[in-house]
Design a protein around this motif. Structure first.
Motif, PDB file in Angstrom:
ATOM      1  N   ASP A 181       0.838  -1.210   0.000  1.00  0.00           N
ATOM      2  CA  ASP A 181       0.000   0.000   0.000  1.00  0.00           C
ATOM      3  C   ASP A 181       0.867   1.252   0.000  1.00  0.00           C
ATOM      4  O   ASP A 181       1.730   1.405   0.866  1.00  0.00           O
ATOM      5  CB  ASP A 181      -0.881   0.035   1.254  1.00  0.00           C
ATOM      6  CG  ASP A 181      -2.094  -0.841   1.085  1.00  0.00           C
ATOM      7  OD1 ASP A 181      -3.142  -0.317   0.677  1.00  0.00           O
ATOM      8  OD2 ASP A 181      -1.966  -2.058   1.344  1.00  0.00           O
ATOM      9  N   THR A 237     -11.381   0.579  -8.105  1.00  0.00           N
ATOM     10  CA  THR A 237     -11.621   0.298  -6.687  1.00  0.00           C
ATOM     11  C   THR A 237     -12.822  -0.624  -6.568  1.00  0.00           C
ATOM     12  O   THR A 237     -13.669  -0.693  -7.459  1.00  0.00           O
ATOM     13  CB  THR A 237     -11.959   1.594  -5.914  1.00  0.00           C
ATOM     14  OG1 THR A 237     -13.084   2.199  -6.545  1.00  0.00           O
ATOM     15  CG2 THR A 237     -10.797   2.554  -5.931  1.00  0.00           C
ATOM     16  N   ASP A 268      -7.557   2.423  -7.993  1.00  0.00           N
ATOM     17  CA  ASP A 268      -6.535   2.482  -6.943  1.00  0.00           C
ATOM     18  C   ASP A 268      -5.566   1.310  -6.998  1.00  0.00           C
ATOM     19  O   ASP A 268      -4.625   1.245  -6.206  1.00  0.00           O
ATOM     20  CB  ASP A 268      -7.170   2.595  -5.542  1.00  0.00           C
ATOM     21  CG  ASP A 268      -7.900   1.325  -5.122  1.00  0.00           C
ATOM     22  OD1 ASP A 268      -8.029   0.409  -5.955  1.00  0.00           O
ATOM     23  OD2 ASP A 268      -8.339   1.250  -3.961  1.00  0.00           O
ATOM     24  N   GLY A 269      -5.769   0.370  -7.917  1.00  0.00           N
ATOM     25  CA  GLY A 269      -4.895  -0.804  -7.964  1.00  0.00           C
ATOM     26  C   GLY A 269      -4.010  -0.812  -9.194  1.00  0.00           C
ATOM     27  O   GLY A 269      -4.365  -0.250 -10.240  1.00  0.00           O
ATOM     28  N   THR A 281      -0.391  -7.353  -7.281  1.00  0.00           N
ATOM     29  CA  THR A 281      -1.063  -6.050  -7.247  1.00  0.00           C
ATOM     30  C   THR A 281      -0.552  -5.207  -6.084  1.00  0.00           C
ATOM     31  O   THR A 281      -0.165  -5.730  -5.047  1.00  0.00           O
ATOM     32  CB  THR A 281      -2.602  -6.169  -7.109  1.00  0.00           C
ATOM     33  OG1 THR A 281      -2.894  -6.967  -5.975  1.00  0.00           O
ATOM     34  CG2 THR A 281      -3.231  -6.762  -8.334  1.00  0.00           C
ATOM     35  N   LYS A 289      -1.410  -1.113  -4.227  1.00  0.00           N
ATOM     36  CA  LYS A 289      -2.441  -0.070  -4.177  1.00  0.00           C
ATOM     37  C   LYS A 289      -1.832   1.315  -4.041  1.00  0.00           C
ATOM     38  O   LYS A 289      -0.897   1.517  -3.259  1.00  0.00           O
ATOM     39  CB  LYS A 289      -3.365  -0.319  -2.992  1.00  0.00           C
ATOM     40  CG  LYS A 289      -4.485  -1.274  -3.328  1.00  0.00           C
ATOM     41  CD  LYS A 289      -5.598  -1.146  -2.325  1.00  0.00           C
ATOM     42  CE  LYS A 289      -6.852  -1.808  -2.846  1.00  0.00           C
ATOM     43  NZ  LYS A 289      -7.983  -1.569  -1.944  1.00  0.00           N
ATOM     44  N   ASN A 312      -3.206   4.603  -2.796  1.00  0.00           N
ATOM     45  CA  ASN A 312      -4.434   5.077  -2.142  1.00  0.00           C
ATOM     46  C   ASN A 312      -4.777   6.518  -2.468  1.00  0.00           C
ATOM     47  O   ASN A 312      -5.939   6.895  -2.420  1.00  0.00           O
ATOM     48  CB  ASN A 312      -4.337   4.842  -0.641  1.00  0.00           C
ATOM     49  CG  ASN A 312      -4.311   3.346  -0.337  1.00  0.00           C
ATOM     50  OD1 ASN A 312      -5.132   2.600  -0.858  1.00  0.00           O
ATOM     51  ND2 ASN A 312      -3.338   2.897   0.436  1.00  0.00           N
TER      52      ASN A 312
END
Ligand SMILES: Cc1cc2nc3c(=O)[nH]c(=O)nc-3n(C[C@H](O)[C@H](O)[C@H](O)COP(=O)(O)OP(=O)(O)OC[C@H]3O[C@@H](n4cnc5c(N)ncnc54)[C@H](O)[C@@H]3O)c2cc1C
Ligand SMILES: *[C@@H]1O[C@H](CO)[C@@H](O)[C@H](O)[C@H]1NC(C)=O
Ligand SMILES: *[C@@H]1O[C@H](CO)[C@@H](O)[C@H](O)[C@H]1NC(C)=O
Ligand SMILES: *[C@@H]1O[C@H](CO)[C@@H](O)[C@H](O)[C@H]1NC(C)=O
Ligand SMILES: *[C@@H]1O[C@H](CO)[C@@H](O)[C@H](O)[C@H]1NC(C)=O
Ligand SMILES: *[C@@H]1O[C@H](CO)[C@@H](O)[C@H](O)[C@H]1NC(C)=O
Ligand SMILES: *[C@@H]1O[C@H](CO)[C@@H](O)[C@H](O)[C@H]1NC(C)=O
Ligand SMILES: *[C@@H]1O[C@H](CO)[C@@H](O)[C@H](O)[C@H]1NC(C)=O
Ligand SMILES: *[C@@H]1O[C@H](CO)[C@@H](O)[C@H](O)[C@H]1NC(C)=O
Ligand SMILES: *[C@@H]1O[C@H](CO)[C@@H](O)[C@H](O)[C@H]1NC(C)=O
Ligand SMILES: *[C@@H]1O[C@H](CO)[C@@H](O)[C@H](O)[C@H]1NC(C)=O
Ligand SMILES: *[C@@H]1O[C@H](CO)[C@@H](O)[C@H](O)[C@H]1NC(C)=O
Ligand SMILES: *[C@@H]1O[C@H](CO)[C@@H](O)[C@H](O)[C@H]1NC(C)=O
Length: 595
Positions: free
Chosen positions: A34, A269, A280-281, A294, A296, A298
């Motif tokens: 993330d 998302t 977001d990915g 994958t 993210k 954010n």
């Protein structure tokens, strides 16, 4: 309770030193999946954006780059070796179909696949374009922020003007008032003079058609000037060396750079209550598609994979013309018909002349290269300290050209050229495929009317895209190149060239329109300056791919920041405009997240 924090602090300092960002090769080495921002493509624009966004230590940034690190790659470091990188392992080597106007030939579409992207393999020409180019960007997008006056702070922030490798006196060879001496990326005048350059500059002092221009980076590009290149002390200065410097920027704990990671798609998302599509990915592979991983982003995903690469990622993600996506088996997610369209490319024509010279660099003679390399290696001096060219000219079609009776002017305005002449020495000419006994004048048609496209032939994100350039498909462009050839012929008939007996004659003697056209159709190529496939357009326009703030139209969470957003190719080489787009994009992104 206070003292109990102490060991914790020491431990966390120690750990963050251990995880201090360096370039990593495996996703397992990343501390998390993330991030606040994910930059797709650590190229010219992507390196700038990653560098600027990670200036705030509280913001985490991940760069995903398909190619390897740029560090220690000699052909990328030695300026004059740049042509050796075309066709190498650091090149995507896509195929560009040039189109019916040039006998359906296809050529390799060179693009950097290495940290720093194409700035790690390009010819290093530092050209900002004309003031009219930028004012056209402002008027086409409806955003005055892109005007020549308003992007000046970004030129300053980007540029660090330096002494040439040979430390010669540069007074009278550039205009210091239009340059910056404390920016990030290094720029210099050439550090090794060739006979050709002396003749070009001397001829410009008396030529009406090709007058001397002290500095083509001051807004008006017309005339002949000393070249400026992105070089520092005889070594290439790229987006990677300047913006992702190993000892400083790369040490930021909040910046992560994963190389050898090819992005396949961006992912929407999962939130179902969004009124608008949001992403977001980011999906990528490190093993040719065997496994997909994958991560993210954010806050935002910044797509900086280049004019071809960014289109590929969008189309494979279902963002593009829905009908053609369906045809090749990709589920459409967001109908944006302009994705991949309006590709704008300049035409480049190697035009070789036999020369009579004792200058060992006037013609290509492979024997001195090891000696030149030894000299470069010992003292960063000699012929290898420079890029593609040491002098350059920009010219316009005359006001009364008959072509204007049938076609609109393609140029952005009177301060920029329709065509460019590159005065290359024999080494560069040879590396462009000219025979060893010639030196080259290379005309470029820099204000094209023709448009091509980037599309897909298959739904596999690792397959090559379908690139159709349609070079010279508009007659205006052929007319311009024909005019440029005749203009070169007039220029080398000037007294200084005659007196020097430097040029013996053309490699191919073309005089009539028919001969010139045949010569062009058989030998012209793309300049590798492709832009326009994810064009900016005004907010709310029914065409274009991104808004003037570079957000993907009709979606949240994604911006495109690279050469693909420029609606027109600048009337010069495009890397500086790409740096400026990336610098301003970084400010726009920071402002929208209040930092
Ligand atoms: C041979 C050559 C010479 C040139 N000479 C000059 C010159 O002298 N002066 C000048 O101004 N311009 C020159 N140009 C053009 C200029 O360098 C480019 O226009 C500019 O660098 C493009 O920047 P960019 O950020 O759009 O793309 P790039 O710099 O190409 O960056 C794209 C990055 O994304 C990566 N990438 C692509 N797809 C993916 C994916 N799916 N997953 C992960 N990463 C991906 C690529 O590997 C690359 O690192 C030249 C171009 C070429 C090819
Ligand atoms: C180029 O290809 C087109 C379409 O395939 C064809 O119609 C045309 O005749 C070709 N032109 C040349 C010069 O081969
Ligand atoms: C450089 O050249 C300029 C003009 O030709 C001259 O005025 C100046 O003194 C020179 N500088 C040096 C350091 O030699
Ligand atoms: C560069 O110098 C200018 C003018 O002296 C100054 O305004 C600017 O802040 C400096 N930029 C950097 C990055 O130091
Ligand atoms: C969305 O949800 C699916 C399953 O619920 C999951 O597999 C996928 O990874 C999620 N996607 C993202 C981008 O979080
Ligand atoms: C990079 O990826 C390729 C597959 O795309 C793989 O074969 C190679 O081993 C990887 N290199 C490194 C250094 O991880
Ligand atoms: C191409 O660009 C022009 C503006 O230059 C625009 O009018 C047109 O709609 C664009 N075409 C596509 C398919 O995006
Ligand atoms: C080549 O140059 C030399 C000296 O500059 C001159 O004497 C000679 O005539 C030239 N040869 C040709 C073929 O022009
Ligand atoms: C360059 O210099 C290093 C030592 O500084 C030497 O080991 C190397 O062989 C040299 N390479 C060339 C090509 O001269
Ligand atoms: C120049 O080189 C070409 C290709 O090698 C050759 O055909 C031609 O005869 C040469 N010309 C001269 C004048 O040496
Ligand atoms: C894609 O299809 C076009 C047209 O059918 C063809 O000319 C081209 O070679 C194909 N490109 C690739 C990379 O498969
Ligand atoms: C080129 O061709 C023209 C006409 O065909 C001729 O007059 C001229 O002498 C030739 N020039 C050279 C350098 O061979
Ligand atoms: C360019 O085109 C001509 C046809 O005019 C051809 O004879 C020649 O071999 C081509 N190549 C070069 C390098 O000029």
């Amino acid at each position: 309770m206070r003292p109990s924090y102490l060991p914790f602090i020491f431990l966390s300092v120690y750990l963050s030193a251990l995880c201090a960002a360096k370039i990593v090769e495996r996703a397992e080495e990343l501390p998390t999946q993330d991030f606040d921002f994910i930059v797709i493509g650590g190229g010219t624009a992507g390196s700038v954006v990653a560098s600027r966004l990670s200036e705030d230590p509280s913001v985490s940034v991940l760069v995903l780059e398909a190619g390897p690190s740029n560090e220690g790659i000699q052909d990328s470091i030695v300026p004059a070796f740049f042509p050796l990188l075309s066709g190498s392992e650091y090149d995507w080597k896509y195929t560009a179909h040039l189109g019916a106007a040039v006998n359906n030939r296809s050529v390799s579409l060179v693009g950097g696949r290495i940290l720093g992207g194409t700035s790690s393999i390009n010819g290093m020409a530092y050209t900002r374009g004309s003031s009219d180019d930028w004012n056209r960007y402002a008027s086409v997008t409806g955003d005055p922020g892109w005007s020549w006056d308003n992007v000046q702070p970004y030129f300053r922030k980007n540029e660090h003007f330096t002494q040439p490798a040979d430390k010669h006196n540069i007074t009278g060879q550039f205009d210091p008032t239009v340059h910056s001496f404390n920016g990030t990326m290094s720029v210099t005048l050439s550090g090794f003079l060739h006979q050709m350059d002396a003749l070009a500059i001397e001829s410009s002092m008396t030529s009406e058609e090709w007058p001397f221009n002290l500095d083509f980076n001051g807004g008006n590009t017309l005339g002949i000037s000393w070249m400026q290149s992105t070089i520092l002390n005889g070594e290439r200065s790229s987006a990677a060396t300047a913006y992702l410097a190993p000892n400083t920027v790369q040490q930021r704990p909040n910046l992560h750079i994963l190389v050898n990671a090819t992005v396949t798609r961006i992912l929407p998302t999962n939130a179902s209550n969004e009124e608008q599509l949001a992403f977001d990915g980011v999906e990528f592979t490190q093993d040719d598609g065997e496994t997909l991983q994958t991560v993210k982003g954010n806050k935002e995903i910044v797509l900086s994979a280049g004019t071809v690469g960014s289109v590929k990622v969008l189309l494979h993600s279902g963002v593009g013309p829905s009908d053609s996506l369906t045809n090749i088996g990709i589920t459409p997610l967001h109908n944006l018909p302009s994705v991949g369209r309006n590709l704008s490319e300049q035409a480049l024509l190697p035009y070789g002349f036999l020369v009579n010279s004792t200058d060992p660099t006037a013609t290509a003679n492979p024997t001195p290269i090891p000696e030149m390399l030894a000299e470069w290696n010992n003292s960063r001096s000699g012929p290898l300290v420079d890029g593609a060219l040491n002098s350059i000219g920009f010219g316009r079609l005359p006001e009364d050209s008959e072509i204007y009776q049938r076609f609109e002017d393609t140029s952005a305005g009177p301060n920029g050229g329709h065509f460019q002449i590159s005065f290359t020495n024999g080494m560069t000419a040879a590396l462009f495929g000219q025979p060893a006994n010639v030196t080259g004048f290379i005309p470029l048609m820099v204000a094209p009317a023709s448009r091509g496209f980037v599309g897909l032939n298959s739904s596999n994100p690792l397959d090559s895209p379908n690139v159709q350039v349609n070079l010279l498909s508009n007659e205006f462009d052929l007319f311009t190149l024909r005019y440029a050839i005749r203009s070169i012929q007039r220029f080398i008939a000037s007294q200084p060239f005659q007196d020097a007996k430097f040029i013996v004659g053309p490699l191919v003697n073309v005089t009539t329109d028919e001969e010139i056209d045949e010569f062009i159709r058989e030998n012209v190529s793309g300049a590798l300056h492709v832009v326009g496939t994810n064009s900016m357009s005004p907010k709310g326009a029914d065409w274009g791919v991104v808004d003037p703030d570079l957000r993907l139209k009709g979606a949240k969470g994604v911006r495109v920041v690279d050469a693909s957003v420029l609606p027109y190719v600048p009337s010069a080489s495009p890397q500086v405009p790409v740096y400026i787009v990336a610098e301003r994009a970084s400010d726009l992104i920071k402002a929208s997240w209040n930092y």
